[in-house]
Design an enzyme around this catalytic site. Structure first.
Site: not given
Length: 283
Positions: A170, A273
């Site tokens: 990511h 996150c």
């Protein structure tokens, strides 16, 4: 620039307690079913992160965890929220698709205009607002064709960045937005830190051109998730690690705030996150 010159901007975040956190499948290089996880330890670490945000003056909203959805704690992947508009995520992996509806329902219940996505993208995991530009990662989870949809929904420039190292699957594992919005009087203060090795040659060139003063962090061996961090313009909340990134932050006048979320690293996520920014949501 000294730490006194950096301007903290208050934030509103969405988080989810990891009451059901465990690693029962492997969907990124950080996850190993053979490694035992400690849910109670994950909750304690998450609570310390939550309390750190509150102690810094930020507002934290909570979504209820749902049994069976082990990765709901990683709220950043649930969408992108700008000016009261929430573009939901569409996960590339089947194990996380059950999270999509609960998050969209939460957004709607809290006064956000919800947009259901067509293309596959994983929210702030791969979409990061820097001033009036959205940096958009692709290559492992989010699809390149999602970037046109993101630009259309928010009416902002989208810069596509191809990720090439599966460990940094990511964008938010390899890039941290340090000054995410304009400062007082419209003065542009946007700045970032990033791992050049996580991007292809074109992406590295784009980042150098757009952010010539960015902090460039060398790759660590073994890899870490310390770049998965949250900045409010002055304080940078990050996972503790003995390398040069903290020193680089201090040299630029930022205030590093280490918080241990190592148990949550076992699921492939860190501080960022666990944190979705709510921009323009109803208080």
């Amino acid at each position: 620039m000294s730490s006194q010159d950096r301007i903290q901007q208050r934030r509103r975040y969405l988080m989810c307690r990891p009451d059901h956190f465990t690693v029962s499948y492997e969907i990124n290089p950080w996850m190993h079913r053979a490694h035992p996880t400690d849910t109670s330890r994950a909750v304690r670490q998450w609570q310390a992160l939550h309390d750190t945000y509150v102690g810094l003056g930020h507002q934290v909203e909570l979504i209820d965890p749902i049994p069976g959805l082990h990765d709901m704690v990683y709220t950043a992947n649930s969408g992108l929220v700008i000016d009261g508009v929430a573009l939901g995520s569409r996960f590339s992996v089947s194990q996380r698709r059950g999270e999509e509806r609960p998050f969209r329902e939460w957004f709607a219940a809290h006064g956000l205009d919800v947009v259901e996505p067509v293309a596959t993208q994983e929210g702030e995991g791969d979409l990061m607002l820097v001033g009036e530009t959205i940096l958009a990662g692709y290559g492992f989870r989010s699809q390149l064709n999602s970037h046109a949809e993101v630009a259309r929904v928010f009416g902002l420039e989208v810069v596509s960045l191809r990720l090439v190292d599966p460990v940094y699957y990511h964008l938010d594992t390899a890039l941290c937005v340090l000054d995410p919005v304009q400062g007082p009087g419209g003065v542009e203060r946007a700045n970032i830190a990033y791992l050049p090795s996580a991007f292809d040659e074109r992406g590295r060139a784009d980042l150098v051109e757009r952010f010539p003063d960015a902090i460039r962090v060398p790759a660590s061996v073994p890899a870490t998730l310390e770049m998965n961090a949250i900045s409010d313009g002055r304080n940078v909340v990050l996972s503790p690690h003995p390398n040069s990134f903290v020193a680089q932050l201090r040299e630029r006048g930022y205030h590093p705030v280490p918080v241990d979320v190592s148990e949550l690293h076992l699921g492939g996520g860190g501080v960022k996150c666990c944190t979705l920014e709510l921009r323009g949501a109803r208080p």
